[in-house]
Design a protein around this motif. Structure first.
Motif, PDB file in Angstrom:
ATOM      1  N   PRO A  48      61.036  24.393 -19.438  1.00  0.00           N
ATOM      2  CA  PRO A  48      62.200  24.362 -20.328  1.00  0.00           C
ATOM      3  C   PRO A  48      63.345  25.208 -19.797  1.00  0.00           C
ATOM      4  O   PRO A  48      63.133  26.222 -19.134  1.00  0.00           O
ATOM      5  N   LYS A  49      64.565  24.795 -20.086  1.00  0.00           N
ATOM      6  CA  LYS A  49      65.738  25.555 -19.665  1.00  0.00           C
ATOM      7  C   LYS A  49      65.877  26.812 -20.510  1.00  0.00           C
ATOM      8  O   LYS A  49      65.552  26.824 -21.688  1.00  0.00           O
ATOM      9  N   ARG A  50      66.400  27.874 -19.908  1.00  0.00           N
ATOM     10  CA  ARG A  50      66.589  29.142 -20.608  1.00  0.00           C
ATOM     11  C   ARG A  50      68.060  29.531 -20.568  1.00  0.00           C
ATOM     12  O   ARG A  50      68.761  29.251 -19.597  1.00  0.00           O
ATOM     13  N   ARG A  51      68.512  30.161 -21.620  1.00  0.00           N
ATOM     14  CA  ARG A  51      69.874  30.671 -21.610  1.00  0.00           C
ATOM     15  C   ARG A  51      69.991  31.838 -20.645  1.00  0.00           C
ATOM     16  O   ARG A  51      69.059  32.602 -20.458  1.00  0.00           O
ATOM     17  N   ALA A  52      71.160  31.973 -20.026  1.00  0.00           N
ATOM     18  CA  ALA A  52      71.377  33.047 -19.060  1.00  0.00           C
ATOM     19  C   ALA A  52      71.556  34.395 -19.746  1.00  0.00           C
ATOM     20  O   ALA A  52      71.287  35.438 -19.176  1.00  0.00           O
ATOM     21  N   LEU A  96      60.598  34.156 -28.802  1.00  0.00           N
ATOM     22  CA  LEU A  96      59.753  35.232 -28.319  1.00  0.00           C
ATOM     23  C   LEU A  96      60.393  35.901 -27.113  1.00  0.00           C
ATOM     24  O   LEU A  96      61.060  35.245 -26.312  1.00  0.00           O
ATOM     25  N   ALA A  97      60.178  37.206 -27.012  1.00  0.00           N
ATOM     26  CA  ALA A  97      60.648  37.972 -25.863  1.00  0.00           C
ATOM     27  C   ALA A  97      59.440  38.624 -25.212  1.00  0.00           C
ATOM     28  O   ALA A  97      58.598  39.209 -25.896  1.00  0.00           O
ATOM     29  N   LEU A  98      59.336  38.510 -23.894  1.00  0.00           N
ATOM     30  CA  LEU A  98      58.250  39.119 -23.137  1.00  0.00           C
ATOM     31  C   LEU A  98      58.831  40.260 -22.318  1.00  0.00           C
ATOM     32  O   LEU A  98      59.751  40.060 -21.527  1.00  0.00           O
ATOM     33  N   VAL A  99      58.287  41.454 -22.523  1.00  0.00           N
ATOM     34  CA  VAL A  99      58.831  42.652 -21.891  1.00  0.00           C
ATOM     35  C   VAL A  99      57.819  43.253 -20.917  1.00  0.00           C
ATOM     36  O   VAL A  99      56.622  43.339 -21.220  1.00  0.00           O
ATOM     37  N   GLY A 100      58.313  43.675 -19.759  1.00  0.00           N
ATOM     38  CA  GLY A 100      57.456  44.372 -18.798  1.00  0.00           C
ATOM     39  C   GLY A 100      56.565  43.439 -18.002  1.00  0.00           C
ATOM     40  O   GLY A 100      56.994  42.388 -17.526  1.00  0.00           O
ATOM     41  N   THR A 101      55.289  43.802 -17.897  1.00  0.00           N
ATOM     42  CA  THR A 101      54.346  43.084 -17.031  1.00  0.00           C
ATOM     43  C   THR A 101      53.470  42.111 -17.807  1.00  0.00           C
ATOM     44  O   THR A 101      52.245  42.116 -17.674  1.00  0.00           O
ATOM     45  N   CYS A 102      54.079  41.283 -18.630  1.00  0.00           N
ATOM     46  CA  CYS A 102      53.304  40.275 -19.355  1.00  0.00           C
ATOM     47  C   CYS A 102      52.779  39.227 -18.370  1.00  0.00           C
ATOM     48  O   CYS A 102      53.383  38.958 -17.338  1.00  0.00           O
ATOM     49  N   LEU A 121      58.766  26.507 -27.441  1.00  0.00           N
ATOM     50  CA  LEU A 121      59.294  27.775 -27.930  1.00  0.00           C
ATOM     51  C   LEU A 121      60.419  28.279 -27.035  1.00  0.00           C
ATOM     52  O   LEU A 121      60.490  27.945 -25.859  1.00  0.00           O
ATOM     53  N   GLY A 122      61.274  29.108 -27.605  1.00  0.00           N
ATOM     54  CA  GLY A 122      62.284  29.796 -26.808  1.00  0.00           C
ATOM     55  C   GLY A 122      61.706  31.114 -26.327  1.00  0.00           C
ATOM     56  O   GLY A 122      61.388  31.991 -27.133  1.00  0.00           O
ATOM     57  N   ILE A 123      61.526  31.253 -25.020  1.00  0.00           N
ATOM     58  CA  ILE A 123      60.875  32.442 -24.455  1.00  0.00           C
ATOM     59  C   ILE A 123      61.768  33.033 -23.370  1.00  0.00           C
ATOM     60  O   ILE A 123      62.241  32.323 -22.488  1.00  0.00           O
ATOM     61  N   ARG A 124      61.992  34.334 -23.457  1.00  0.00           N
ATOM     62  CA  ARG A 124      62.775  35.008 -22.422  1.00  0.00           C
ATOM     63  C   ARG A 124      62.071  36.273 -21.966  1.00  0.00           C
ATOM     64  O   ARG A 124      61.502  37.005 -22.783  1.00  0.00           O
ATOM     65  N   ARG A 125      62.118  36.528 -20.668  1.00  0.00           N
ATOM     66  CA  ARG A 125      61.509  37.725 -20.104  1.00  0.00           C
ATOM     67  C   ARG A 125      62.546  38.837 -19.918  1.00  0.00           C
ATOM     68  O   ARG A 125      63.696  38.568 -19.577  1.00  0.00           O
ATOM     69  N   PHE A 126      62.098  40.074 -20.119  1.00  0.00           N
ATOM     70  CA  PHE A 126      62.924  41.258 -19.877  1.00  0.00           C
ATOM     71  C   PHE A 126      62.113  42.237 -19.044  1.00  0.00           C
ATOM     72  O   PHE A 126      60.930  42.453 -19.315  1.00  0.00           O
ATOM     73  N   GLU A 127      62.737  42.837 -18.073  1.00  0.00           N
ATOM     74  CA  GLU A 127      62.018  43.780 -17.216  1.00  0.00           C
ATOM     75  C   GLU A 127      61.670  45.067 -17.952  1.00  0.00           C
ATOM     76  O   GLU A 127      60.611  45.655 -17.724  1.00  0.00           O
ATOM     77  N   THR A 128      62.561  45.538 -18.806  1.00  0.00           N
ATOM     78  CA  THR A 128      62.324  46.800 -19.508  1.00  0.00           C
ATOM     79  C   THR A 128      62.585  46.648 -21.001  1.00  0.00           C
ATOM     80  O   THR A 128      63.281  45.720 -21.438  1.00  0.00           O
ATOM     81  N   ALA A 129      62.033  47.576 -21.764  1.00  0.00           N
ATOM     82  CA  ALA A 129      62.262  47.585 -23.207  1.00  0.00           C
ATOM     83  C   ALA A 129      63.743  47.795 -23.509  1.00  0.00           C
ATOM     84  O   ALA A 129      64.288  47.205 -24.448  1.00  0.00           O
ATOM     85  N   GLU A 130      64.386  48.624 -22.701  1.00  0.00           N
ATOM     86  CA  GLU A 130      65.806  48.892 -22.905  1.00  0.00           C
ATOM     87  C   GLU A 130      66.632  47.612 -22.784  1.00  0.00           C
ATOM     88  O   GLU A 130      67.539  47.368 -23.589  1.00  0.00           O
ATOM     89  N   ASP A 131      66.319  46.792 -21.785  1.00  0.00           N
ATOM     90  CA  ASP A 131      67.047  45.536 -21.596  1.00  0.00           C
ATOM     91  C   ASP A 131      66.915  44.638 -22.815  1.00  0.00           C
ATOM     92  O   ASP A 131      67.885  44.024 -23.271  1.00  0.00           O
ATOM     93  N   CYS A 132      65.703  44.542 -23.342  1.00  0.00           N
ATOM     94  CA  CYS A 132      65.453  43.690 -24.506  1.00  0.00           C
ATOM     95  C   CYS A 132      66.138  44.227 -25.748  1.00  0.00           C
ATOM     96  O   CYS A 132      66.762  43.481 -26.504  1.00  0.00           O
ATOM     97  N   LEU A 133      66.050  45.532 -25.948  1.00  0.00           N
ATOM     98  CA  LEU A 133      66.638  46.143 -27.137  1.00  0.00           C
ATOM     99  C   LEU A 133      68.155  45.983 -27.168  1.00  0.00           C
ATOM    100  O   LEU A 133      68.749  45.791 -28.238  1.00  0.00           O
TER     101      LEU A 133
END
Length: 223
Positions: A48-52, A96-102, A121-133
């Motif tokens: 699925p495509k993800r928003r930038a 859903l947001a996946l943070v860190g080493t999921c 589902l809409g799923i996006r990865r974040f490297e750090t908690a700070e980025d997601c927050l």
């Protein structure tokens, strides 16, 4: 050939959408599968495509604002991940947001456990908690850190029917990182009466998802 006959009603709409279809010999199926007894149907699917930027959009092109978000930090068990994705879709939490080493959401065990939910589902990865927050706060979403601490706010008292919320679930063995806990707006806990110290990550997520959606608020937002 046997699978083509057995699942004909299921396959007909799939075959109408696919670019290429092949009938393989029975002895080829186990070579394509990582299970001992494959069902005999194999598909190659486009991710699925993800928003930038911002929060993820579901694969169903739902561009309406997020109501609730489930955040998973450092979840590494594919079975847990698959169960969470399946439960999230079933209860109406599409983001859903996946943070860190999921673990990889496209790993075979996750795909099987999610029953296809990973594609819807809409799923996006974040490297750090700070980025997601940063993204959550920019979307005016209140973040809650789920912790096994009786001093935290019971999740049953959170007014999920109003506003937008993100609940954070941590690693199977270590829970949430200090960074995530410290920067969330509040800490919440699932009330426990027995002697167990905590819930399994996927079980905790299921309870959290139910609390987020049981009054139908999230389902109304997402249709």
């Amino acid at each position: 050939e046997n699978a083509a006959k057995k699942y004909r009603d299921y396959l007909d709409p799939v075959l109408k959408q696919t670019e290429h279809a092949y009938c393989i010999e029975e002895h080829i199926a186990p070579m394509l599968s990582d299970t001992k007894n494959p069902q005999g149907i194999f598909c190659v699917c486009r991710m699925p495509k993800r928003r930038a930027d911002g929060l993820p959009v579901s694969a169903e092109s739902d561009t309406r604002p997020c109501r609730h978000v489930l955040v998973m930090e450092n979840i590494q068990d594919p079975s847990n991940m698959g169960n969470v994705l399946r439960t999230a879709e079933a209860l109406g939490v599409r983001h859903l947001a996946l943070v860190g080493t999921c673990c990889d959401v496209y790993a075979p065990k996750v795909l099987r456990g999610s029953m296809g939910a990973v594609f819807r589902l809409g799923i996006r990865r974040f490297e750090t908690a700070e980025d997601c927050l940063k993204v959550l706060h920019a979307e005016n979403i209140t973040s809650l850190a789920a912790v096994p601490d009786s001093a935290a706010t019971p999740i049953t008292t959170i007014p999920f029917e109003t506003g937008s919320w993100a609940v954070w679930i941590g690693n199977e063995g270590n829970g949430l990182t200090n960074e995530a806990i410290e920067h969330c707006h509040d800490r919440v806990t699932i009330p426990m009466r027995g002697r167990a110290e905590s819930f399994n990550a996927s079980t905790a997520a299921a309870i959290v998802l139910w609390e987020m959606e049981r009054n139908g608020a999230g389902g109304t937002s997402h249709g």
